[in-house]
Design a protein around this motif. Structure first.
Motif, PDB file in Angstrom:
ATOM      1  N   LYS A   1       0.875  -1.415   0.133  1.00  0.00           N
ATOM      2  CA  LYS A   1       0.050   0.094   0.015  1.00  0.00           C
ATOM      3  C   LYS A   1       0.911   1.218  -0.132  1.00  0.00           C
ATOM      4  O   LYS A   1       0.361   2.329   0.252  1.00  0.00           O
ATOM      5  N   GLU A   2       2.294   0.925  -0.403  1.00  0.00           N
ATOM      6  CA  GLU A   2       3.021   2.313  -0.252  1.00  0.00           C
ATOM      7  C   GLU A   2       2.557   3.349  -1.309  1.00  0.00           C
ATOM      8  O   GLU A   2       2.254   3.191  -2.203  1.00  0.00           O
ATOM      9  N   GLY A   3       2.471   4.556  -0.647  1.00  0.00           N
ATOM     10  CA  GLY A   3       1.982   5.749  -1.483  1.00  0.00           C
ATOM     11  C   GLY A   3       0.575   6.061  -1.405  1.00  0.00           C
ATOM     12  O   GLY A   3      -0.027   7.043  -1.788  1.00  0.00           O
ATOM     13  N   GLU A   4      -0.130   5.110  -0.919  1.00  0.00           N
ATOM     14  CA  GLU A   4      -1.635   5.062  -0.605  1.00  0.00           C
ATOM     15  C   GLU A   4      -1.744   5.730   0.845  1.00  0.00           C
ATOM     16  O   GLU A   4      -1.210   5.639   1.593  1.00  0.00           O
ATOM     17  N   THR A   5      -2.996   6.481   0.851  1.00  0.00           N
ATOM     18  CA  THR A   5      -3.489   7.011   2.127  1.00  0.00           C
ATOM     19  C   THR A   5      -4.320   5.784   2.845  1.00  0.00           C
ATOM     20  O   THR A   5      -5.106   5.425   2.276  1.00  0.00           O
TER      21      THR A   5
END
Length: 412
Positions: A54-58
């Protein structure tokens, strides 16, 4: 006696409570908690793997941390291995949510049970289907382990030892002090002969361990992560300690956690500013006269049976005891300053003989995850991250209004 009937008697009173407290206290010593760290490590690494995807996601911290807390209790208390991020609709998580999602009707019953315990002694707070689910898990697991001579260092094993009378206190243990917030062990001596605990009664304790520990631990961890996102300087210092500790020791264990002073400062300050315990209620057992609260006021006589409510935040957010109390300042708990804290003004796990028996477990659960999280990610503030934090109204638990949202960026 059914599990439902056991959970109605919440909380236990008098000598019945003394027996149960004395029976279970050895289950929560540092040496016992030490054996549970591998389970917490495993579940923390599940969180790390998920966040890498989920890197980069809020992300919604509330949801992720509640699944972490669920999986930790499933493993360490009930001997069940689940991954609620990969299997979000698993039966344990679904049932746990049914227990912790209070309807307006349940909230009203809980209030009335607190105010009129005699009148409401036959009322049920939790859904019967949920209590029967946990009873079945404990009963079937105990029977299977006894039949197959299986031992696993978790709460089920400790309850089995308690039932047999083989769970013994080990005296003072250097491992018992896991952090500043750890409650002090106070020996409780029953006034009558030792009770023999039925399997249903011990199953009720496992159930209450889940009910009492799930939401409070999850709330504290989620708020700690939120504070790190909006206080990058604090997060940077914590990362320095985590990185140095990892370089020296590798995988975290109980002793390593004990040596991480700044991590303890961060979580202690989280518990000060955002105590999951909203109030401490105590029942008067001997007549007592309280001194006047202010000049010109009259003494207050407290009679047997009167209930006194102590609001935790009225102490922990009082500028008389904590200058600039709304500031997130972990250095309050540094070696140089922690002596300034008056013991009775810091009570996130309560105080006295009825303090939280599982404070070591809650602190350990939080620190293990925070170690892995900060080692692997920089927690970033986003447009959805509320700053300053405002709590959601209308609930027994503490949650950020609108939710705790952050972004996790993998460290190089």
């Amino acid at each position: 006696m059914t599990l439902t009937k056991c959970t109605r008697r919440f909380p236990m009173k008098s000598d019945r409570w003394r027996h149960m407290r004395a029976t279970l206290s050895p289950a929560f010593t540092g040496s016992k908690m030490k054996q549970m760290v591998p389970f917490m490590n495993e579940i923390s690494l599940n969180i790390v793997d998920y966040l890498k995807e989920k890197e980069g996601e809020t992300i919604n911290v509330d949801d992720i941390i509640r699944r972490y807390s669920n999986d930790v209790i499933a493993s360490t208390a009930f001997g069940i291995q689940v991954n609620s991020l990969r299997d979000p609709d698993n039966e344990f998580y679904r049932t746990g949510q049914a227990v912790m999602t209070f309807t307006l009707y349940q909230k009203m019953k809980l209030v009335f049970m607190t105010m009129f315990p005699g009148l409401m002694k036959h009322a049920d707070i939790f859904p019967q289907s949920a209590t029967e689910f946990f009873k079945r898990i404990v009963s079937e697991t105990m029977q299977y382990r006894e039949k197959n001579n299986i031992e696993r260092p978790d709460m089920i094993q400790l309850l089995m030892e308690a039932k047999k009378g083989t769970l013994k206190a080990q005296g003072e243990d250097k491992l018992d002090k896991i952090g500043f917030a750890t409650t002090e062990d106070i020996e409780v001596k029953p006034q009558s002969e030792k009770s023999d605990w039925t399997q249903d009664e011990l199953a009720a304790q496992a159930f209450l361990f889940f009910a009492a520990g799930f939401e409070s631990a999850a709330s504290a961890i989620a708020l700690a992560i939120h504070e790190l996102a909006i206080n990058p300087a604090v997060q940077s210092r914590l990362h320095d300690e985590v990185k140095q500790t990892h370089d020296k020791h590798g995988r975290v264990n109980y002793e390593v956690i004990q040596g991480m002073k700044y991590l303890d400062c961060v979580f202690s300050e989280t518990l000060r500013k955002w105590s999951p315990a909203i109030v401490m209620d105590r029942v008067c057992v001997r007549p007592y006269t309280l001194p006047p609260a202010s000049e010109g006021a009259k003494p207050v006589k407290v009679n047997i049976g009167d209930v006194l409510y102590n609001v935790v935040n009225s102490l922990q957010l009082d500028p008389q005891y904590y200058p600039d109390p709304l500031k997130f300042d972990p250095d309050r708990f540094s070696d140089e300053r922690k002596h300034e804290i008056q013991p009775t003004t810091y009570v996130p796990f309560g105080n006295g003989p009825r303090n939280c028996i599982a404070s070591r477990f809650a602190i350990l659960e939080a620190k293990v995850l925070m170690f892995h999280l900060i080692l692997n990610f920089e927690v970033l503030k986003t447009e959805k991250t509320l700053d300053p934090i405002v709590l959601r109204a209308g609930d027994f638990s503490i949650k950020v209004k609108g939710g705790s949202y952050v972004q996790c960026r993998a460290r190089k």
